[in-house]
Write a protein that holds these residues in place. Sequence first.
Motif, PDB file in Angstrom:
ATOM      1  N   GLN A  87      15.424   6.088  -0.377  1.00 52.34           N
ATOM      2  CA  GLN A  87      15.154   5.203   0.767  1.00 52.34           C
ATOM      3  C   GLN A  87      13.672   5.230   1.132  1.00 52.34           C
ATOM      4  O   GLN A  87      13.062   4.192   1.387  1.00 52.34           O
ATOM      5  N   ARG A  88      13.120   6.426   1.160  1.00 52.14           N
ATOM      6  CA  ARG A  88      11.685   6.535   1.493  1.00 52.14           C
ATOM      7  C   ARG A  88      10.819   5.806   0.460  1.00 52.14           C
ATOM      8  O   ARG A  88       9.857   5.117   0.807  1.00 52.14           O
ATOM      9  N   ASN A  89      11.191   5.940  -0.779  1.00 52.97           N
ATOM     10  CA  ASN A  89      10.410   5.277  -1.825  1.00 52.97           C
ATOM     11  C   ASN A  89      10.487   3.761  -1.687  1.00 52.97           C
ATOM     12  O   ASN A  89       9.484   3.059  -1.880  1.00 52.97           O
ATOM     13  N   GLN A  90      11.685   3.261  -1.346  1.00 53.40           N
ATOM     14  CA  GLN A  90      11.821   1.816  -1.164  1.00 53.40           C
ATOM     15  C   GLN A  90      10.965   1.332  -0.013  1.00 53.40           C
ATOM     16  O   GLN A  90      10.290   0.302  -0.111  1.00 53.40           O
ATOM     17  N   GLN A  91      10.996   2.068   1.117  1.00 53.41           N
ATOM     18  CA  GLN A  91      10.152   1.685   2.250  1.00 53.41           C
ATOM     19  C   GLN A  91       8.675   1.722   1.881  1.00 53.41           C
ATOM     20  O   GLN A  91       7.901   0.830   2.228  1.00 53.41           O
ATOM     21  N   GLN A  92       8.293   2.759   1.155  1.00 51.84           N
ATOM     22  CA  GLN A  92       6.880   2.853   0.745  1.00 51.84           C
ATOM     23  C   GLN A  92       6.494   1.709  -0.169  1.00 51.84           C
ATOM     24  O   GLN A  92       5.386   1.172  -0.082  1.00 51.84           O
ATOM     25  N   GLN A 126       3.668  -3.340  -1.011  1.00 56.26           N
ATOM     26  CA  GLN A 126       3.617  -4.742  -1.381  1.00 56.26           C
ATOM     27  C   GLN A 126       2.972  -5.577  -0.280  1.00 56.26           C
ATOM     28  O   GLN A 126       2.161  -6.469  -0.539  1.00 56.26           O
ATOM     29  N   GLU A 127       3.360  -5.274   0.997  1.00 53.18           N
ATOM     30  CA  GLU A 127       2.763  -6.020   2.112  1.00 53.18           C
ATOM     31  C   GLU A 127       1.251  -5.789   2.153  1.00 53.18           C
ATOM     32  O   GLU A 127       0.478  -6.719   2.354  1.00 53.18           O
ATOM     33  N   ASN A 129      -0.662  -5.026  -0.318  1.00 53.92           N
ATOM     34  CA  ASN A 129      -1.278  -5.726  -1.452  1.00 53.92           C
ATOM     35  C   ASN A 129      -1.434  -7.208  -1.175  1.00 53.92           C
ATOM     36  O   ASN A 129      -2.443  -7.824  -1.515  1.00 53.92           O
ATOM     37  N   GLN A 130      -0.359  -7.825  -0.513  1.00 55.63           N
ATOM     38  CA  GLN A 130      -0.441  -9.239  -0.173  1.00 55.63           C
ATOM     39  C   GLN A 130      -1.576  -9.506   0.808  1.00 55.63           C
ATOM     40  O   GLN A 130      -2.336 -10.454   0.659  1.00 55.63           O
ATOM     41  N   GLN A 131      -1.689  -8.619   1.817  1.00 61.90           N
ATOM     42  CA  GLN A 131      -2.770  -8.792   2.793  1.00 61.90           C
ATOM     43  C   GLN A 131      -4.136  -8.667   2.093  1.00 61.90           C
ATOM     44  O   GLN A 131      -5.061  -9.427   2.363  1.00 61.90           O
ATOM     45  N   GLN A 132      -4.256  -7.682   1.212  1.00 60.06           N
ATOM     46  CA  GLN A 132      -5.537  -7.503   0.510  1.00 60.06           C
ATOM     47  C   GLN A 132      -5.858  -8.712  -0.347  1.00 60.06           C
ATOM     48  O   GLN A 132      -7.010  -9.159  -0.415  1.00 60.06           O
ATOM     49  N   ARG A 133      -4.840  -9.269  -1.032  1.00 59.94           N
ATOM     50  CA  ARG A 133      -5.075 -10.456  -1.843  1.00 59.94           C
ATOM     51  C   ARG A 133      -5.549 -11.632  -0.980  1.00 59.94           C
ATOM     52  O   ARG A 133      -6.467 -12.373  -1.360  1.00 59.94           O
TER      53      ARG A 133
END
Length: 531
Positions: free
Chosen positions: A411-416, A421-422, A424-428
């Motif tokens: 679960q922690r890995n999925q949240q991380q 991903q969010e 990365n999207q903001q950085q892009r």
Amino acid sequence: MKNILRITFCALFGLLLLRPAEAQVTISVNFAPPALPVYEQPACPSEGYMWAPGYWAWDENVDDYYWVPGTWVMAPQRGLLWTPAWWGWDNGGYRFHDGYWANQVGFYGGIDYGYGYSGHGYSGGRWDRGRFLYNRAVTNVNTTEIRNVYEDRTVIVNRRENRVSYNGGEGGIRERATPVEERVMHERHVPPARMQIQNRTMARSNPEFRASTNQGRPMVAATARPGEFRGRAVVAAKAAGAPYHPPANRSEKGGMTRPENGANSAANQRRDQQQHAEQQQQRQEQQKLADQRTRQQQQKNGQLKSEQQQQQKIAEQQQRTREEQQQQKTAEQRNTAQRNQEQNRAAQQRNQEQQKAQQQQQQRREQQNLAQQRKNEQQQKSAQLKSQEQQQKVAQEQRNHEEQQQKMTEQRNQQQQRTAQERNQQQRAQQQRQEQQKVSEQRKSEQQQQVQQRAAQQHNQEQQQAAKREMNAERQQQAQQQAQQRRQQQAQQAEQRRSEQQKVARPKAQERPEPAQPQSHPKERPAQPQK
């Protein structure tokens, strides 16, 4: 007693070694030995070795000289120096003087053997506190292996071309012994070492070392160690010291017969007789000294014998007392041995009884140990069963706990991953914005550059047109100036012509006669044609 015998043996051995130089076999030959060959000195093999130069010796069996190679040899005792062998004219022949060891170097005929033996003394090294120091200016020493060296170039003597190997006689060296060398000659000497004698005997047995074979140029002129006539350390003679000329005729003992006549033969006979008489006197004096020494030695030997007899008696008495004491000791040893045997037997019986009792005790202990082992095995089995059940429970609990932890970690890995991903999207998005800003800025900067380039081009065109105008104006001014200059030149030329015409016209007018006609006005006079 043993100490006294050792002292007497050492004294006799010292007397045999330290014998006078005159107590030697006399060798006399009627013709001179060959010249010394030319050779290089081999390197010193090790510390403590001293150089003994090569020389010519005589073999009466073949009536010929043979070469004894120079070699490095150990001194018999510390502090001793080597005096080389030499040949000297004596009583109508060439007498051989063998080399010897002494505290100082004696007379060796003034012969220049080289490498420290320049005719008198030895400059190739010296003794210092029990160690022999090498003069590397004269001797061939490897300083990487031998460190006890020094350098003294003041002792170097310019070697003469004369390589004569004998003193006196026809063509011989004319040198005499110094007072110090005379004193050393009459002192007691140590004879050549065993290795030196072996070196000479080996050379004598080899026909290649004979002068008649090698013509004064031996194949083995020097060696690093005595008797080593093969190998890398062997040095051959470069050349003979002089051309070898053997005698035309020899006597039965190897001497050369020489005819004598007239006053020269008589004078030679008288001189030989005088020398012979002097030698006999010297021999008589030496014999007297030797007799006195032998008497003194006999007296000393008698005293030593009496002392030895007394010591023998005392030793015999001591031996008897020792034998009695030994017998008593053997008797006591026998008694003690018997006692020890009885005690050993009793001890053996006791040991056997003790061993039986110990065996019985061991059997009992073994039975008890077997029973205890069985009980322990049963207890171990029950304990193992309990431990296995507990281990199974613990393993099950651990499995459950690990499964829960795995779920939590997933679960922690999925949240991380989502958060990553969010991000990365903001950085892009930010990167796209930044790139758009950069593109717009680049376009603006390009437009500004184009405007500036156009303005600069217009400015340059205007400057070029202005420069062309200025050039045209300058050209016009230059053309006007040139036209004015031409006009001025034409005017000057016209004036020059007029002046010349006037100069020519004046003398002609003076020469012509005046006519009877009335004078007319000068303005009305016709113009004369120019020549």
